[in-house]
Design a protein around this motif. Structure first.
Motif, short mmCIF file in Angstrom:
data_model
loop_
_atom_site.label_atom_id
_atom_site.label_comp_id
_atom_site.label_asym_id
_atom_site.label_seq_id
_atom_site.Cartn_x
_atom_site.Cartn_y
_atom_site.Cartn_z
N LEU A 108 0.92 -1.33 -0.07
CA LEU A 108 0.22 -0.03 0.02
C LEU A 108 0.89 1.23 -0.02
O LEU A 108 0.63 2.27 -0.74
CB LEU A 108 -0.99 -0.07 1.34
CG LEU A 108 -2.32 -0.70 1.29
CD1 LEU A 108 -2.92 -0.80 2.56
CD2 LEU A 108 -3.25 -0.13 0.38
N LEU A 109 1.97 1.29 0.89
CA LEU A 109 3.03 2.58 0.86
C LEU A 109 3.23 2.74 -0.56
O LEU A 109 3.31 3.78 -0.89
CB LEU A 109 4.01 2.21 1.93
CG LEU A 109 4.81 3.30 2.29
CD1 LEU A 109 3.85 4.68 2.66
CD2 LEU A 109 5.64 3.16 3.40
N ALA A 110 4.01 1.70 -1.01
CA ALA A 110 4.47 1.86 -2.38
C ALA A 110 3.59 2.27 -3.35
O ALA A 110 3.99 3.14 -4.17
CB ALA A 110 5.10 0.42 -2.90
N GLU A 111 2.49 1.75 -3.34
CA GLU A 111 1.42 2.10 -4.55
C GLU A 111 1.11 3.77 -4.38
O GLU A 111 1.09 4.33 -5.30
CB GLU A 111 0.23 1.37 -4.41
CG GLU A 111 0.20 -0.21 -5.02
CD GLU A 111 0.41 -0.10 -6.56
OE1 GLU A 111 0.11 0.82 -7.02
OE2 GLU A 111 1.16 -0.99 -6.73
N ALA A 112 1.11 4.20 -3.00
CA ALA A 112 0.52 5.36 -2.84
C ALA A 112 1.81 6.35 -3.11
O ALA A 112 1.51 7.38 -3.61
CB ALA A 112 0.24 5.69 -1.02
N GLN A 113 3.04 5.83 -2.84
CA GLN A 113 4.33 6.81 -3.26
C GLN A 113 4.34 6.85 -4.62
O GLN A 113 4.56 7.96 -5.14
CB GLN A 113 5.47 6.32 -2.36
CG GLN A 113 5.44 6.41 -0.77
CD GLN A 113 6.58 5.55 -0.31
OE1 GLN A 113 6.98 4.61 -0.78
NE2 GLN A 113 7.07 6.20 0.73
N LEU A 114 4.17 5.68 -5.40
CA LEU A 114 4.15 6.04 -6.92
C LEU A 114 3.00 6.85 -7.54
O LEU A 114 3.28 7.50 -8.34
CB LEU A 114 4.08 4.27 -7.38
CG LEU A 114 5.06 3.61 -7.35
CD1 LEU A 114 4.88 2.10 -7.84
CD2 LEU A 114 6.13 3.82 -8.28
N LEU A 115 1.76 6.71 -6.67
CA LEU A 115 0.83 7.71 -7.41
C LEU A 115 1.13 9.02 -7.04
O LEU A 115 0.80 9.82 -7.64
CB LEU A 115 -0.62 7.10 -6.47
CG LEU A 115 -1.96 7.85 -6.67
CD1 LEU A 115 -2.24 7.88 -8.29
CD2 LEU A 115 -3.07 7.54 -5.81
N ALA A 116 1.82 9.35 -5.96
CA ALA A 116 2.12 10.72 -5.66
C ALA A 116 3.24 11.47 -6.71
O ALA A 116 3.18 12.54 -6.89
CB ALA A 116 2.79 10.69 -4.19
#
Length: 73
Positions: free
Chosen positions: A25-33
């Motif tokens: 989840l953290l990786a996905e959110a950071q990529l989305l950012a």
């Protein structure tokens, strides 16, 4: 004593089981950012990252209450 050991083992297993999806989840959110986002979307992503990080910290501290401290009873 066996109950404490088995509880500790269960807590560590739960930590491991929770950390895998939290890391994803953290990786996905950071990529989305990294994508171009509106201000509102960027704020939402930043909130998600912050909340996941808070949960990661909570998960990391779960077994600290079960581990005897050096010099303690």
């Amino acid at each position: 004593m066996n109950d404490a050991l088995s509880l500790g083992a269960r807590v560590r297993a739960a930590q491991h089981d929770l950390n895998n999806p939290l890391t994803a989840l953290l990786a996905e959110a950071q990529l989305l950012a990294l994508d171009p986002l509106s201000d509102e979307q960027q704020e939402s992503v930043e909130r998600m990252v912050g909340l996941v990080r808070r949960i990661v910290i909570l998960v990391q501290t779960l077994d600290s209450t079960l581990t005897p401290h050096a010099g303690g009873g």
